[in-house]
Design a protein around this motif. Sequence first.
Motif, PDB file in Angstrom:
ATOM      1  N   SER A  47      46.501  29.835 -57.267  1.00 34.27           N
ATOM      2  CA  SER A  47      45.209  30.519 -57.221  1.00 34.27           C
ATOM      3  C   SER A  47      44.378  29.965 -56.062  1.00 34.27           C
ATOM      4  O   SER A  47      44.712  28.930 -55.470  1.00 34.27           O
ATOM      5  CB  SER A  47      44.463  30.328 -58.541  1.00 34.27           C
ATOM      6  N   PHE A  48      43.289  30.656 -55.745  1.00 33.37           N
ATOM      7  CA  PHE A  48      42.458  30.221 -54.621  1.00 33.37           C
ATOM      8  C   PHE A  48      40.991  30.466 -54.955  1.00 33.37           C
ATOM      9  O   PHE A  48      40.647  31.254 -55.840  1.00 33.37           O
ATOM     10  CB  PHE A  48      42.825  30.978 -53.336  1.00 33.37           C
ATOM     11  N   VAL A  49      40.137  29.776 -54.229  1.00 37.65           N
ATOM     12  CA  VAL A  49      38.704  30.062 -54.226  1.00 37.65           C
ATOM     13  C   VAL A  49      38.325  30.413 -52.797  1.00 37.65           C
ATOM     14  O   VAL A  49      38.990  30.004 -51.845  1.00 37.65           O
ATOM     15  CB  VAL A  49      37.864  28.864 -54.732  1.00 37.65           C
ATOM     16  N   ASN A  50      37.262  31.175 -52.636  1.00 37.04           N
ATOM     17  CA  ASN A  50      36.886  31.626 -51.302  1.00 37.04           C
ATOM     18  C   ASN A  50      35.461  31.204 -50.959  1.00 37.04           C
ATOM     19  O   ASN A  50      34.642  30.929 -51.837  1.00 37.04           O
ATOM     20  CB  ASN A  50      37.014  33.152 -51.192  1.00 37.04           C
ATOM     21  N   PHE A  51      35.179  31.162 -49.668  1.00 35.21           N
ATOM     22  CA  PHE A  51      33.832  30.870 -49.179  1.00 35.21           C
ATOM     23  C   PHE A  51      33.676  31.513 -47.799  1.00 35.21           C
ATOM     24  O   PHE A  51      34.662  31.750 -47.090  1.00 35.21           O
ATOM     25  CB  PHE A  51      33.578  29.358 -49.099  1.00 35.21           C
ATOM     26  N   ASN A  52      32.439  31.808 -47.432  1.00 34.32           N
ATOM     27  CA  ASN A  52      32.169  32.358 -46.102  1.00 34.32           C
ATOM     28  C   ASN A  52      32.068  31.234 -45.083  1.00 34.32           C
ATOM     29  O   ASN A  52      31.572  30.146 -45.375  1.00 34.32           O
ATOM     30  CB  ASN A  52      30.859  33.153 -46.095  1.00 34.32           C
ATOM     31  N   GLN A  53      32.535  31.506 -43.864  1.00 29.20           N
ATOM     32  CA  GLN A  53      32.413  30.545 -42.788  1.00 29.20           C
ATOM     33  C   GLN A  53      32.117  31.308 -41.497  1.00 29.20           C
ATOM     34  O   GLN A  53      31.979  32.525 -41.490  1.00 29.20           O
ATOM     35  CB  GLN A  53      33.689  29.707 -42.652  1.00 29.20           C
ATOM     36  N   GLY A  54      31.965  30.595 -40.387  1.00 26.79           N
ATOM     37  CA  GLY A  54      31.712  31.244 -39.106  1.00 26.79           C
ATOM     38  C   GLY A  54      30.269  31.688 -38.950  1.00 26.79           C
ATOM     39  O   GLY A  54      29.373  31.274 -39.677  1.00 26.79           O
ATOM     40  N   SER A  55      30.044  32.588 -37.986  1.00 22.37           N
ATOM     41  CA  SER A  55      28.684  32.996 -37.628  1.00 22.37           C
ATOM     42  C   SER A  55      27.961  33.693 -38.779  1.00 22.37           C
ATOM     43  O   SER A  55      26.740  33.629 -38.881  1.00 22.37           O
ATOM     44  CB  SER A  55      28.708  33.909 -36.394  1.00 22.37           C
ATOM     45  N   TYR A  56      28.713  34.367 -39.636  1.00 22.11           N
ATOM     46  CA  TYR A  56      28.104  35.036 -40.794  1.00 22.11           C
ATOM     47  C   TYR A  56      27.386  34.011 -41.670  1.00 22.11           C
ATOM     48  O   TYR A  56      26.253  34.232 -42.101  1.00 22.11           O
ATOM     49  CB  TYR A  56      29.194  35.761 -41.576  1.00 22.11           C
ATOM     50  N   SER A  57      28.046  32.886 -41.929  1.00 20.86           N
ATOM     51  CA  SER A  57      27.450  31.865 -42.788  1.00 20.86           C
ATOM     52  C   SER A  57      26.445  31.001 -42.041  1.00 20.86           C
ATOM     53  O   SER A  57      25.547  30.416 -42.654  1.00 20.86           O
ATOM     54  CB  SER A  57      28.546  30.974 -43.389  1.00 20.86           C
ATOM     55  N   MET A  58      26.569  30.916 -40.710  1.00 23.73           N
ATOM     56  CA  MET A  58      25.658  30.098 -39.904  1.00 23.73           C
ATOM     57  C   MET A  58      24.405  30.859 -39.474  1.00 23.73           C
ATOM     58  O   MET A  58      23.508  30.287 -38.877  1.00 23.73           O
ATOM     59  CB  MET A  58      26.384  29.591 -38.658  1.00 23.73           C
ATOM     60  N   HIS A  59      24.377  32.166 -39.715  1.00 20.43           N
ATOM     61  CA  HIS A  59      23.248  33.014 -39.331  1.00 20.43           C
ATOM     62  C   HIS A  59      23.053  33.022 -37.814  1.00 20.43           C
ATOM     63  O   HIS A  59      21.937  32.930 -37.305  1.00 20.43           O
ATOM     64  CB  HIS A  59      21.961  32.563 -40.031  1.00 20.43           C
ATOM     65  N   THR A  60      24.168  33.143 -37.095  1.00 24.63           N
ATOM     66  CA  THR A  60      24.105  33.194 -35.633  1.00 24.63           C
ATOM     67  C   THR A  60      24.873  34.399 -35.080  1.00 24.63           C
ATOM     68  O   THR A  60      25.205  34.434 -33.900  1.00 24.63           O
ATOM     69  CB  THR A  60      24.692  31.909 -35.014  1.00 24.63           C
ATOM     70  N   GLY A  61      25.139  35.387 -35.919  1.00 26.40           N
ATOM     71  CA  GLY A  61      25.915  36.544 -35.482  1.00 26.40           C
ATOM     72  C   GLY A  61      25.116  37.495 -34.611  1.00 26.40           C
ATOM     73  O   GLY A  61      23.895  37.606 -34.737  1.00 26.40           O
ATOM     74  N   VAL A  62      25.818  38.171 -33.705  1.00 25.46           N
ATOM     75  CA  VAL A  62      25.196  39.188 -32.858  1.00 25.46           C
ATOM     76  C   VAL A  62      25.930  40.508 -33.040  1.00 25.46           C
ATOM     77  O   VAL A  62      27.111  40.547 -33.388  1.00 25.46           O
ATOM     78  CB  VAL A  62      25.209  38.793 -31.365  1.00 25.46           C
ATOM     79  N   VAL A  63      25.218  41.595 -32.790  1.00 25.30           N
ATOM     80  CA  VAL A  63      25.832  42.919 -32.812  1.00 25.30           C
ATOM     81  C   VAL A  63      26.813  42.993 -31.650  1.00 25.30           C
ATOM     82  O   VAL A  63      26.433  42.752 -30.502  1.00 25.30           O
ATOM     83  CB  VAL A  63      24.772  44.021 -32.684  1.00 25.30           C
ATOM     84  N   PRO A  64      28.085  43.283 -31.893  1.00 28.37           N
ATOM     85  CA  PRO A  64      29.070  43.271 -30.801  1.00 28.37           C
ATOM     86  C   PRO A  64      28.859  44.426 -29.834  1.00 28.37           C
ATOM     87  O   PRO A  64      28.466  45.523 -30.224  1.00 28.37           O
ATOM     88  CB  PRO A  64      30.405  43.400 -31.542  1.00 28.37           C
ATOM     89  N   LEU A  65      29.147  44.152 -28.560  1.00 27.60           N
ATOM     90  CA  LEU A  65      29.050  45.188 -27.534  1.00 27.60           C
ATOM     91  C   LEU A  65      30.306  46.047 -27.502  1.00 27.60           C
ATOM     92  O   LEU A  65      30.249  47.262 -27.578  1.00 27.60           O
ATOM     93  CB  LEU A  65      28.833  44.554 -26.159  1.00 27.60           C
TER      94      LEU A  65
END
Length: 337
Positions: A47-65
Amino acid sequence: MPAVQKQFEDFHSAICFDEDDEKATLREKREIILKALKENLDDDVPSFVNFNQGSYSMHTGVVPLESNFDIDVGLIFDCKKDKYPDPVALKKKVRDAVDTNFRTVAIRRPCVTVNYMSGGEVSYHVDLAIYTEGDDGKLYLAKGKENSAEEHRIWEVSDPKGLTKRVCGAFEESDQLAQYRRCIRYLKRWREVQFRGAGAPLSIALTVAALHWFRPNFGASGKPVDLLAMLDWVETMLAQFTNEYSVDDGFHLRMKVVLPVEPYTDLMAKRTAAQMQNFKDKLAALRDALQEAYDEDLPEDACKHLKKQFGDDFKIPEKSETAKAVSAAVISTGNSA
């Protein structure tokens, strides 16, 4: 210095990945994939547990061009590395469990990528990073592609949660943290505008560079001055370049951006000498544009320099009442009645 803070903040509003509809769609894709994993993984897979990582979790995401919206999800499987001496074997099981209609799935070196297609193009993708937890309590990331040589199929110690905590906790003051996140997003969009094809610095490298070298900048009034914050940060980054020698490249420029958590990787290590020189040249051009904007009197003139660096979402304002006056007040030197 011209008054361009409004233009910077309008630019941030245009590029900030904070749209409820897009976030809701990504959350929906994530939940669908997690459901598919739980239903389709072989019975012998832990079994596994999940978590968010990357820019989504850091609140640094940008709208991609030109790319597509994405979310990074960590999966921690309830087993030790010894159960899968070849980590790619577990990645294959994850791939097979989520490889269904309307998706394409690929095993990449750091993750399993699930692409959602629309009109023959990828519209969203979810990166699944596969982890196990060691006896030492540390997470280990499954690295390797399907056809990688044995020495490139490894479990590598990793601390994605620690990195997220460091990035999100870089500043205690909310206004300083907000400026820090805005400036990270500015530089991420600059990266998309200025680089085409291979050789662009990794997005995470820019985020970590901010963690190392960004300093907030607020004026005497206590209001943020993003122009000066960006100028100071870019100048500090340029100061990190050094000349190094290697047998392959001779003397060449290097800039190290080291992860502040395990495995303490240099996120610029894979840049070639030519790519590193190109990165420095483009950073220098950005520094010059920021300085030229600072030296202008009128916001509209300053923003012309900035738009060339940051792209069409950085708007040039119309002439307004806030423009600096060009005539000085007349001072009388004669006797008055």
